[in-house]
Design a protein around this motif. Structure first.
Motif, PDB file in Angstrom:
ATOM      1  N   GLU A   1       0.965  -1.142  -0.002  1.00 60.18           N
ATOM      2  CA  GLU A   1      -0.041   0.046  -0.131  1.00 60.18           C
ATOM      3  C   GLU A   1       0.905   1.249   0.063  1.00 60.18           C
ATOM      4  O   GLU A   1       0.603   2.182  -0.639  1.00 60.18           O
ATOM      5  N   VAL A   2       1.931   1.185   0.677  1.00 60.83           N
ATOM      6  CA  VAL A   2       2.794   2.373   0.956  1.00 60.83           C
ATOM      7  C   VAL A   2       3.485   2.580  -0.362  1.00 60.83           C
ATOM      8  O   VAL A   2       3.726   3.644  -1.000  1.00 60.83           O
ATOM      9  N   MET A   3       3.890   1.479  -1.051  1.00 58.81           N
ATOM     10  CA  MET A   3       4.832   1.539  -2.394  1.00 58.81           C
ATOM     11  C   MET A   3       3.760   2.078  -3.318  1.00 58.81           C
ATOM     12  O   MET A   3       4.249   2.932  -4.348  1.00 58.81           O
ATOM     13  N   ALA A   4       2.457   1.557  -3.200  1.00 61.54           N
ATOM     14  CA  ALA A   4       1.650   2.279  -4.368  1.00 61.54           C
ATOM     15  C   ALA A   4       1.364   3.752  -4.238  1.00 61.54           C
ATOM     16  O   ALA A   4       1.157   4.467  -5.246  1.00 61.54           O
TER      17      ALA A   4
ATOM     18  N   LEU B   1       3.613   5.724  -3.008  1.00 62.53           N
ATOM     19  CA  LEU B   1       4.771   6.557  -3.588  1.00 62.53           C
ATOM     20  C   LEU B   1       4.909   6.584  -4.924  1.00 62.53           C
ATOM     21  O   LEU B   1       5.008   7.548  -5.633  1.00 62.53           O
ATOM     22  N   ALA B   2       4.340   5.272  -5.381  1.00 63.74           N
ATOM     23  CA  ALA B   2       4.248   5.381  -7.061  1.00 63.74           C
ATOM     24  C   ALA B   2       3.263   6.155  -7.614  1.00 63.74           C
ATOM     25  O   ALA B   2       3.516   7.119  -8.722  1.00 63.74           O
ATOM     26  N   GLY B   3       2.195   6.674  -6.958  1.00 64.66           N
ATOM     27  CA  GLY B   3       1.146   7.667  -7.204  1.00 64.66           C
ATOM     28  C   GLY B   3       1.795   9.128  -7.198  1.00 64.66           C
ATOM     29  O   GLY B   3       1.086  10.014  -7.936  1.00 64.66           O
ATOM     30  N   LEU B   4       2.968   9.503  -6.608  1.00 64.39           N
ATOM     31  CA  LEU B   4       3.358  10.655  -6.363  1.00 64.39           C
ATOM     32  C   LEU B   4       4.638  10.731  -7.135  1.00 64.39           C
ATOM     33  O   LEU B   4       5.310  12.107  -7.328  1.00 64.39           O
ATOM     34  N   GLU B   5       4.796   9.898  -8.028  1.00 67.04           N
ATOM     35  CA  GLU B   5       6.021   9.893  -9.042  1.00 67.04           C
ATOM     36  C   GLU B   5       5.860  10.982  -9.947  1.00 67.04           C
ATOM     37  O   GLU B   5       4.745  11.084 -10.539  1.00 67.04           O
ATOM     38  N   ASP B   6       6.723  11.915 -10.027  1.00 67.88           N
ATOM     39  CA  ASP B   6       6.881  13.073 -10.969  1.00 67.88           C
ATOM     40  C   ASP B   6       7.983  13.054 -11.895  1.00 67.88           C
ATOM     41  O   ASP B   6       8.920  13.129 -11.128  1.00 67.88           O
ATOM     42  N   PRO B   7       7.749  13.035 -13.272  1.00 66.56           N
ATOM     43  CA  PRO B   7       8.920  12.720 -14.276  1.00 66.56           C
ATOM     44  C   PRO B   7       9.865  14.217 -13.888  1.00 66.56           C
ATOM     45  O   PRO B   7      11.031  14.026 -14.001  1.00 66.56           O
ATOM     46  N   LYS B   8       9.329  15.340 -13.625  1.00 67.97           N
ATOM     47  CA  LYS B   8      10.191  16.393 -13.884  1.00 67.97           C
ATOM     48  C   LYS B   8      11.083  16.385 -12.367  1.00 67.97           C
ATOM     49  O   LYS B   8      12.157  16.665 -12.422  1.00 67.97           O
ATOM     50  N   ALA B   9      10.707  15.958 -11.248  1.00 70.67           N
ATOM     51  CA  ALA B   9      11.333  15.708  -9.892  1.00 70.67           C
ATOM     52  C   ALA B   9      12.317  14.825 -10.312  1.00 70.67           C
ATOM     53  O   ALA B   9      13.311  14.900  -9.728  1.00 70.67           O
ATOM     54  N   ARG B  10      11.917  13.715 -10.715  1.00 68.65           N
ATOM     55  CA  ARG B  10      12.949  12.612 -11.301  1.00 68.65           C
ATOM     56  C   ARG B  10      14.178  13.198 -11.941  1.00 68.65           C
ATOM     57  O   ARG B  10      15.377  12.986 -11.661  1.00 68.65           O
ATOM     58  N   ALA B  11      14.020  13.924 -12.746  1.00 66.86           N
ATOM     59  CA  ALA B  11      14.882  14.546 -13.752  1.00 66.86           C
ATOM     60  C   ALA B  11      15.980  15.347 -13.004  1.00 66.86           C
ATOM     61  O   ALA B  11      16.987  15.270 -13.218  1.00 66.86           O
ATOM     62  N   VAL B  12      15.270  16.114 -12.222  1.00 67.09           N
ATOM     63  CA  VAL B  12      16.042  17.218 -11.248  1.00 67.09           C
ATOM     64  C   VAL B  12      16.813  15.993 -10.194  1.00 67.09           C
ATOM     65  O   VAL B  12      18.114  16.413 -10.134  1.00 67.09           O
TER      66      VAL B  12
ATOM     67  N   THR C   1      14.697   3.702  -3.639  1.00 67.60           N
ATOM     68  CA  THR C   1      15.190   4.876  -3.108  1.00 67.60           C
ATOM     69  C   THR C   1      13.993   5.802  -2.424  1.00 67.60           C
ATOM     70  O   THR C   1      14.349   6.257  -1.253  1.00 67.60           O
ATOM     71  N   ALA C   2      12.933   5.949  -2.976  1.00 72.56           N
ATOM     72  CA  ALA C   2      11.763   7.029  -2.355  1.00 72.56           C
ATOM     73  C   ALA C   2      11.472   6.028  -0.925  1.00 72.56           C
ATOM     74  O   ALA C   2      11.253   6.414  -0.053  1.00 72.56           O
ATOM     75  N   ALA C   3      11.214   4.645  -1.037  1.00 73.87           N
ATOM     76  CA  ALA C   3      10.926   3.667  -0.044  1.00 73.87           C
ATOM     77  C   ALA C   3      11.905   3.874   0.941  1.00 73.87           C
ATOM     78  O   ALA C   3      11.660   4.184   2.163  1.00 73.87           O
ATOM     79  N   ARG C   4      13.222   3.777   0.795  1.00 75.21           N
ATOM     80  CA  ARG C   4      14.454   3.931   1.653  1.00 75.21           C
ATOM     81  C   ARG C   4      14.247   5.311   2.296  1.00 75.21           C
ATOM     82  O   ARG C   4      14.662   5.177   3.508  1.00 75.21           O
ATOM     83  N   LEU C   5      13.911   6.234   1.781  1.00 73.06           N
ATOM     84  CA  LEU C   5      13.837   7.521   2.168  1.00 73.06           C
ATOM     85  C   LEU C   5      12.959   7.631   3.360  1.00 73.06           C
ATOM     86  O   LEU C   5      13.175   8.361   4.430  1.00 73.06           O
ATOM     87  N   LEU C   6      11.592   7.130   2.974  1.00 77.15           N
ATOM     88  CA  LEU C   6      10.732   7.168   3.810  1.00 77.15           C
ATOM     89  C   LEU C   6      11.104   6.284   5.017  1.00 77.15           C
ATOM     90  O   LEU C   6      10.601   6.599   6.073  1.00 77.15           O
TER      91      LEU C   6
END
Length: 222
Positions: free
Chosen positions: A8-11, A13-24, A62-67
């Motif tokens: 549920e948490v991974m889902a 996080l996946a819903g918050l994925e932003d391509p622009k944020a990833r590029a930065v 990576t996002a899961a590990r930060l959380l």
């Protein structure tokens, strides 16, 4: 209320994925696209859940590990667990949060600092230097500051980027916090020239140690 599952948490996080944020983020070596403010909001809602944190860490995401680092219980980790975690960590933001939010709050901090300083892996050694920098600022008693300066002078110029950055921070911190070593710290920084040409935005302090030391001392004494 039932606690959320890893899936549920991974889902979420996946819903918050932003391509622009990833590029930065990827420009800084961090392979995730989740806004850190939104990540912190999830952590605030979840509160401390150490078992969930361990499961999130195990995903290698990576996002899961930060959380995970925000919802874990730092004092619950053993020395060996933290040693394994630092060696698994390659994303700079995860490395930074692991050291600052978890290792610094654990009872094995000093033991790990000494072990990591001498480690042949430059990323692990960088963690040792980060912990040393913290001690330079907060608890310098017992540290061999001249010896640290000797090592920095001999090794920083040719160190890999992440290790070089950590050693440079330690050099600056010694110069800022300890007036008796300031002249030597400035001289080492000037002679080595590490990060002298680092692009620094207006109104930000350069990471070039002589500039960093001079500016921070000016603010304190001003």
């Amino acid at each position: 209320m039932t606690e959320p599952t890893v899936a549920e948490v991974m889902a979420e996080l996946a819903g918050l994925e932003d391509p622009k944020a990833r590029a930065v983020n990827e420009k800084h070596g961090d392979d995730h696209g989740v806004n850190l403010g939104k990540l912190r909001a999830i952590a605030q809602r979840l509160r401390t859940q150490h078992e969930l944190a361990q499961q999130l860490w195990a995903t290698d995401d990576t996002a899961a590990r930060l959380l995970a680092l925000l919802v874990c219980r730092p004092k619950a980790f053993t020395r060996d667990e933290l040693d394994v975690m630092i060696r698994e960590t390659r994303a700079p933001k995860v490395h930074d949060w692991l050291v600052n939010y978890v290792v610094k709050k654990n009872r094995h901090t000093e033991e790990l600092r000494l072990a990591w300083l001498a480690d042949p892996d430059p990323v692990v050694a960088g963690a040792g230097w980060a912990l040393t920098t913290d001690r330079v600022a907060k608890k310098p008693e017992g540290l061999d500051l001249p010896g640290l300066l000797d090592t920095i002078e001999a090794e920083m110029k040719d160190a890999p980027d992440r290790l070089q950055w950590a050693m440079n921070h330690c050099l600056a911190q010694i110069g800022i916090e300890h007036a008796e070593y300031r002249a030597r710290a400035l001289a080492i920084g000037e002679r080595l020239g590490v990060l002298k040409d680092y692009p620094t935005p207006p109104n930000c302090t350069s990471p070039y140690a002589p500039a960093w030391i001079t500016e921070l001392v000016r603010r304190r004494e001003g």
